[in-house]
Design a protein around this motif. Structure first.
Motif, PDB file in Angstrom:
ATOM      1  N   ALA A 114      -9.145  -7.879  -9.268  1.00 47.66           N
ATOM      2  CA  ALA A 114     -10.442  -8.561  -9.379  1.00 47.66           C
ATOM      3  C   ALA A 114     -10.446  -9.522 -10.562  1.00 47.66           C
ATOM      4  O   ALA A 114     -10.981 -10.631 -10.482  1.00 47.66           O
ATOM      5  CB  ALA A 114     -11.562  -7.536  -9.532  1.00 47.66           C
ATOM      6  N   VAL A 115      -9.826  -9.091 -11.666  1.00 44.97           N
ATOM      7  CA  VAL A 115      -9.743  -9.970 -12.840  1.00 44.97           C
ATOM      8  C   VAL A 115      -8.794 -11.128 -12.547  1.00 44.97           C
ATOM      9  O   VAL A 115      -9.066 -12.282 -12.903  1.00 44.97           O
ATOM     10  CB  VAL A 115      -9.285  -9.183 -14.088  1.00 44.97           C
ATOM     11  N   LEU A 116      -7.693 -10.826 -11.876  1.00 45.66           N
ATOM     12  CA  LEU A 116      -6.753 -11.887 -11.500  1.00 45.66           C
ATOM     13  C   LEU A 116      -7.435 -12.919 -10.609  1.00 45.66           C
ATOM     14  O   LEU A 116      -7.231 -14.128 -10.765  1.00 45.66           O
ATOM     15  CB  LEU A 116      -5.550 -11.288 -10.758  1.00 45.66           C
ATOM     16  N   ALA A 117      -8.247 -12.432  -9.675  1.00 42.47           N
ATOM     17  CA  ALA A 117      -8.952 -13.342  -8.772  1.00 42.47           C
ATOM     18  C   ALA A 117      -9.869 -14.260  -9.574  1.00 42.47           C
ATOM     19  O   ALA A 117      -9.997 -15.455  -9.271  1.00 42.47           O
ATOM     20  CB  ALA A 117      -9.758 -12.552  -7.752  1.00 42.47           C
ATOM     21  N   ALA A 118     -10.486 -13.707 -10.614  1.00 42.35           N
ATOM     22  CA  ALA A 118     -11.364 -14.521 -11.463  1.00 42.35           C
ATOM     23  C   ALA A 118     -10.572 -15.579 -12.215  1.00 42.35           C
ATOM     24  O   ALA A 118     -11.115 -16.596 -12.639  1.00 42.35           O
ATOM     25  CB  ALA A 118     -12.121 -13.633 -12.441  1.00 42.35           C
ATOM     26  N   SER A 119      -9.282 -15.322 -12.388  1.00 40.47           N
ATOM     27  CA  SER A 119      -8.431 -16.300 -13.072  1.00 40.47           C
ATOM     28  C   SER A 119      -7.842 -17.300 -12.093  1.00 40.47           C
ATOM     29  O   SER A 119      -7.086 -18.183 -12.495  1.00 40.47           O
ATOM     30  CB  SER A 119      -7.299 -15.585 -13.819  1.00 40.47           C
ATOM     31  N   GLY A 120      -8.142 -17.124 -10.824  1.00 43.42           N
ATOM     32  CA  GLY A 120      -7.706 -18.097  -9.839  1.00 43.42           C
ATOM     33  C   GLY A 120      -6.560 -17.681  -8.949  1.00 43.42           C
ATOM     34  O   GLY A 120      -6.000 -18.506  -8.234  1.00 43.42           O
ATOM     35  N   ALA A 121      -6.184 -16.405  -8.969  1.00 43.59           N
ATOM     36  CA  ALA A 121      -5.081 -15.947  -8.129  1.00 43.59           C
ATOM     37  C   ALA A 121      -5.414 -16.123  -6.651  1.00 43.59           C
ATOM     38  O   ALA A 121      -6.550 -15.926  -6.232  1.00 43.59           O
ATOM     39  CB  ALA A 121      -4.763 -14.482  -8.437  1.00 43.59           C
ATOM     40  N   THR A 122      -4.411 -16.503  -5.866  1.00 41.34           N
ATOM     41  CA  THR A 122      -4.619 -16.702  -4.429  1.00 41.34           C
ATOM     42  C   THR A 122      -4.441 -15.380  -3.685  1.00 41.34           C
ATOM     43  O   THR A 122      -3.958 -14.388  -4.231  1.00 41.34           O
ATOM     44  CB  THR A 122      -3.613 -17.708  -3.866  1.00 41.34           C
ATOM     45  N   LYS A 123      -4.830 -15.411  -2.428  1.00 38.48           N
ATOM     46  CA  LYS A 123      -4.700 -14.228  -1.583  1.00 38.48           C
ATOM     47  C   LYS A 123      -3.244 -13.784  -1.488  1.00 38.48           C
ATOM     48  O   LYS A 123      -2.944 -12.587  -1.558  1.00 38.48           O
ATOM     49  CB  LYS A 123      -5.233 -14.558  -0.189  1.00 38.48           C
ATOM     50  N   GLU A 124      -2.341 -14.723  -1.353  1.00 45.51           N
ATOM     51  CA  GLU A 124      -0.923 -14.383  -1.235  1.00 45.51           C
ATOM     52  C   GLU A 124      -0.425 -13.721  -2.522  1.00 45.51           C
ATOM     53  O   GLU A 124       0.330 -12.748  -2.482  1.00 45.51           O
ATOM     54  CB  GLU A 124      -0.089 -15.635  -0.930  1.00 45.51           C
ATOM     55  N   GLU A 125      -0.841 -14.262  -3.641  1.00 41.96           N
ATOM     56  CA  GLU A 125      -0.418 -13.688  -4.919  1.00 41.96           C
ATOM     57  C   GLU A 125      -0.946 -12.259  -5.070  1.00 41.96           C
ATOM     58  O   GLU A 125      -0.229 -11.350  -5.492  1.00 41.96           O
ATOM     59  CB  GLU A 125      -0.892 -14.572  -6.074  1.00 41.96           C
ATOM     60  N   LEU A 126      -2.215 -12.085  -4.726  1.00 41.13           N
ATOM     61  CA  LEU A 126      -2.808 -10.750  -4.813  1.00 41.13           C
ATOM     62  C   LEU A 126      -2.101  -9.792  -3.860  1.00 41.13           C
ATOM     63  O   LEU A 126      -1.876  -8.619  -4.180  1.00 41.13           O
ATOM     64  CB  LEU A 126      -4.299 -10.817  -4.479  1.00 41.13           C
ATOM     65  N   SER A 127      -1.764 -10.308  -2.699  1.00 41.14           N
ATOM     66  CA  SER A 127      -1.082  -9.473  -1.713  1.00 41.14           C
ATOM     67  C   SER A 127       0.243  -8.953  -2.243  1.00 41.14           C
ATOM     68  O   SER A 127       0.609  -7.791  -2.023  1.00 41.14           O
ATOM     69  CB  SER A 127      -0.886 -10.287  -0.428  1.00 41.14           C
ATOM     70  N   ARG A 128       0.957  -9.803  -2.949  1.00 40.90           N
ATOM     71  CA  ARG A 128       2.249  -9.377  -3.495  1.00 40.90           C
ATOM     72  C   ARG A 128       2.073  -8.367  -4.626  1.00 40.90           C
ATOM     73  O   ARG A 128       2.917  -7.491  -4.823  1.00 40.90           O
ATOM     74  CB  ARG A 128       3.044 -10.601  -3.961  1.00 40.90           C
ATOM     75  N   VAL A 129       0.964  -8.484  -5.349  1.00 37.05           N
ATOM     76  CA  VAL A 129       0.652  -7.475  -6.364  1.00 37.05           C
ATOM     77  C   VAL A 129       0.445  -6.122  -5.679  1.00 37.05           C
ATOM     78  O   VAL A 129       0.982  -5.099  -6.120  1.00 37.05           O
ATOM     79  CB  VAL A 129      -0.614  -7.851  -7.167  1.00 37.05           C
ATOM     80  N   GLY A 130      -0.281  -6.148  -4.584  1.00 38.58           N
ATOM     81  CA  GLY A 130      -0.536  -4.909  -3.854  1.00 38.58           C
ATOM     82  C   GLY A 130       0.739  -4.302  -3.293  1.00 38.58           C
ATOM     83  O   GLY A 130       0.943  -3.088  -3.349  1.00 38.58           O
ATOM     84  N   GLU A 131       1.603  -5.155  -2.778  1.00 42.16           N
ATOM     85  CA  GLU A 131       2.880  -4.692  -2.237  1.00 42.16           C
ATOM     86  C   GLU A 131       3.711  -4.004  -3.312  1.00 42.16           C
ATOM     87  O   GLU A 131       4.260  -2.920  -3.121  1.00 42.16           O
ATOM     88  CB  GLU A 131       3.648  -5.905  -1.708  1.00 42.16           C
ATOM     89  N   LEU A 132       3.744  -4.666  -4.471  1.00 45.28           N
ATOM     90  CA  LEU A 132       4.488  -4.131  -5.603  1.00 45.28           C
ATOM     91  C   LEU A 132       3.900  -2.778  -6.024  1.00 45.28           C
ATOM     92  O   LEU A 132       4.642  -1.815  -6.296  1.00 45.28           O
ATOM     93  CB  LEU A 132       4.404  -5.134  -6.756  1.00 45.28           C
ATOM     94  N   ALA A 133       2.600  -2.709  -6.055  1.00 45.16           N
ATOM     95  CA  ALA A 133       1.935  -1.468  -6.486  1.00 45.16           C
ATOM     96  C   ALA A 133       2.282  -0.306  -5.557  1.00 45.16           C
ATOM     97  O   ALA A 133       2.512   0.816  -6.024  1.00 45.16           O
ATOM     98  CB  ALA A 133       0.417  -1.674  -6.532  1.00 45.16           C
ATOM     99  N   MET A 134       2.363  -0.602  -4.272  1.00 45.45           N
ATOM    100  CA  MET A 134       2.646   0.473  -3.316  1.00 45.45           C
ATOM    101  C   MET A 134       4.075   1.000  -3.452  1.00 45.45           C
ATOM    102  O   MET A 134       4.405   2.061  -2.912  1.00 45.45           O
ATOM    103  CB  MET A 134       2.376  -0.004  -1.882  1.00 45.45           C
ATOM    104  N   ARG A 135       4.913   0.266  -4.164  1.00 44.04           N
ATOM    105  CA  ARG A 135       6.271   0.765  -4.391  1.00 44.04           C
ATOM    106  C   ARG A 135       6.263   1.927  -5.375  1.00 44.04           C
ATOM    107  O   ARG A 135       7.271   2.627  -5.523  1.00 44.04           O
ATOM    108  CB  ARG A 135       7.162  -0.367  -4.914  1.00 44.04           C
ATOM    109  N   ALA A 136       5.143   2.109  -6.054  1.00 40.60           N
ATOM    110  CA  ALA A 136       5.032   3.237  -6.978  1.00 40.60           C
ATOM    111  C   ALA A 136       4.562   4.494  -6.252  1.00 40.60           C
ATOM    112  O   ALA A 136       4.483   5.562  -6.859  1.00 40.60           O
ATOM    113  CB  ALA A 136       4.044   2.893  -8.101  1.00 40.60           C
ATOM    114  N   TRP A 137       4.240   4.338  -4.975  1.00 38.99           N
ATOM    115  CA  TRP A 137       3.686   5.476  -4.241  1.00 38.99           C
ATOM    116  C   TRP A 137       4.721   6.601  -4.091  1.00 38.99           C
ATOM    117  O   TRP A 137       5.874   6.325  -3.753  1.00 38.99           O
ATOM    118  CB  TRP A 137       3.193   5.037  -2.857  1.00 38.99           C
ATOM    119  N   PRO A 138       4.347   7.827  -4.323  1.00 36.68           N
ATOM    120  CA  PRO A 138       5.294   8.951  -4.276  1.00 36.68           C
ATOM    121  C   PRO A 138       5.878   9.166  -2.873  1.00 36.68           C
ATOM    122  O   PRO A 138       5.139   9.064  -1.887  1.00 36.68           O
ATOM    123  CB  PRO A 138       4.454  10.147  -4.714  1.00 36.68           C
ATOM    124  N   GLU A 139       7.151   9.477  -2.841  1.00 37.66           N
ATOM    125  CA  GLU A 139       7.926   9.774  -1.612  1.00 37.66           C
ATOM    126  C   GLU A 139       7.982   8.562  -0.706  1.00 37.66           C
ATOM    127  O   GLU A 139       7.024   8.090  -0.183  1.00 37.66           O
ATOM    128  CB  GLU A 139       7.367  10.980  -0.859  1.00 37.66           C
TER     129      GLU A 139
END
Lengths: 215, 215
Positions: free
Chosen positions: B190-215
């Motif tokens: 949400a803060v990144l979006a306020a700084s102007g991040a695009t949907k694609e950029e946010l999507s890649r953040v989410g993808e990266l975050a899910m790599r921390a998911w257990p198992e």
DNA sequence: TGATATGTGTACCAGTCAGTAAATAATACG
DNA sequence: CGTATTATTTACTGACTGGTACACATATCA
């Protein structure tokens, strides 16, 4: 003969570094201490949420003294932001000097945890809380804060790109994505801190985030 | 005989559900549309950053009409927050119904990306931008927003705990930590979006975050 | 002792804030 | 029609906003 700094030809308005005597009534308050007070207020209540009366009351000075010493509200805020960057928010730049990309990310996150979890400071981050949402009157301050957050992300990205060139970050990794991810995590922790998250809780968020680190 | 809703004994002040004719001058504006307008304003400028003049100008109504229809500024904001929760921020609750913990987390992140990356909406999240930092006058609103963010985290935690009982989340994982991590990522976005991040950029953040998911 | 330079204290400015009183307009009902 | 009810309009309130004019206090320097 005493060659005090005041005898040296300094640029107009520039204060000498040495605390040499100068004509006129001496200032009755400590500028650094007043800045510290202002920083804590802006940190807690944001730029627009902090009124001049809030500031002068907390600083223990009168309004004209504030204007004489700091310009106006906006200039004071910018001075506060600068102080924040070289003080509490120091880790955002010092972390970049860590030897490897992973260590940079870890230092960045650890630094955020330490800052955001410190009960002696307002909960949150000045760069996030300062002017995230505000009226159009403060649009410039708001944009500047966003620009500074972006700049931090860019620096991080460049550091990761260098790490990639140096071989301590897999070629498959995207430096820009990693930088944005670290920013998302630290800024997200700032919001969590505002919701009351403890240092230990933030620390576990950071630990979890680092599990996404490539290789 | 026509039994319109207006003939039924309703609690005082309660509006009938059916749009049945009622005495008095009819309202000249659409309440839902006005609420939508108010939501977008609060979303963009926050609670304190939005003045009543901003609101009435954008809604195209006069001040007393706003007070008659919505109570006061704070009540209007709460109505807006409620609308946000069942509208643009719907995914925060609907994601909980996904079959597995991983799918819940993925849906939560995907929903955030879709919302925060949507150029048709103000950049950011009302729950984060609404009243993150503000003056003491709005401390109650601020605390309520923090409480709602905490509540979302708790619901997520309980969902993950259930998943653990159901066997689709490793026993070693900590549901509370995972919930807090997901919150950190989405709020950070949400803060990144306020700084102007695009949907694609946010999507890649989410993808990266899910790599921390257990198992 | 001036003269000059700087800071402080008081008291104010115009503009905006959220909120409201009162008159008027538009509807339904009898 | 008249009455009751609700909405809109205009104009206002007191409190607060950021910012400043001006008199006065306190220092250095000649």
């Amino acid at each position: 003969m005493d060659i005090s700094a005041s005898t040296i030809n300094l640029p107009k308005g520039m204060k000498s570094l040495k605390t040499s005597p100068s004509p006129g009534r001496p200032r009755a308050f400590d500028v650094e201490q007043a800045l510290e007070t202002a920083m804590n207020l802006f940190w807690k209540q944001g730029y627009e949420g902090t009124s001049l009366t809030d500031l002068t009351d907390a600083m223990g000075i009168n309004r004209p003294s504030l204007y004489a010493a700091f310009g106006n509200k906006e200039e004071l805020f910018r001075k506060v932001v600068k102080r924040y960057g070289s003080g509490p928010g120091r880790h955002a730049t010092t972390s970049l000097t860590e030897p490897t990309a992973r260590q940079v990310a870890e230092a960045m996150i650890r630094g955020s945890v330490n800052l955001l979890g410190d009960p002696d400071h307002p909960r949150g981050c000045l760069m996030v809380h300062g002017a995230l949402a505000c009226s159009e009157d403060s649009a410039e301050v708001q944009q500047d804060m966003a620009a500074m957050r972006c700049s931090a992300e860019t620096q991080l990205c460049e550091r990761f790109a260098r790490a990639q060139a140096e071989g301590d970050l897999p070629a498959a990794a995207d430096p820009a994505d990693l930088a944005r991810f670290v920013q998302a995590v630290t800024q997200g922790m700032a919001v969590l801190a505002a919701s009351g998250a403890t240092k230990e809780e933030l620390s576990r968020v950071g630990e979890l985030a680092m599990r996404a680190w490539p290789e």
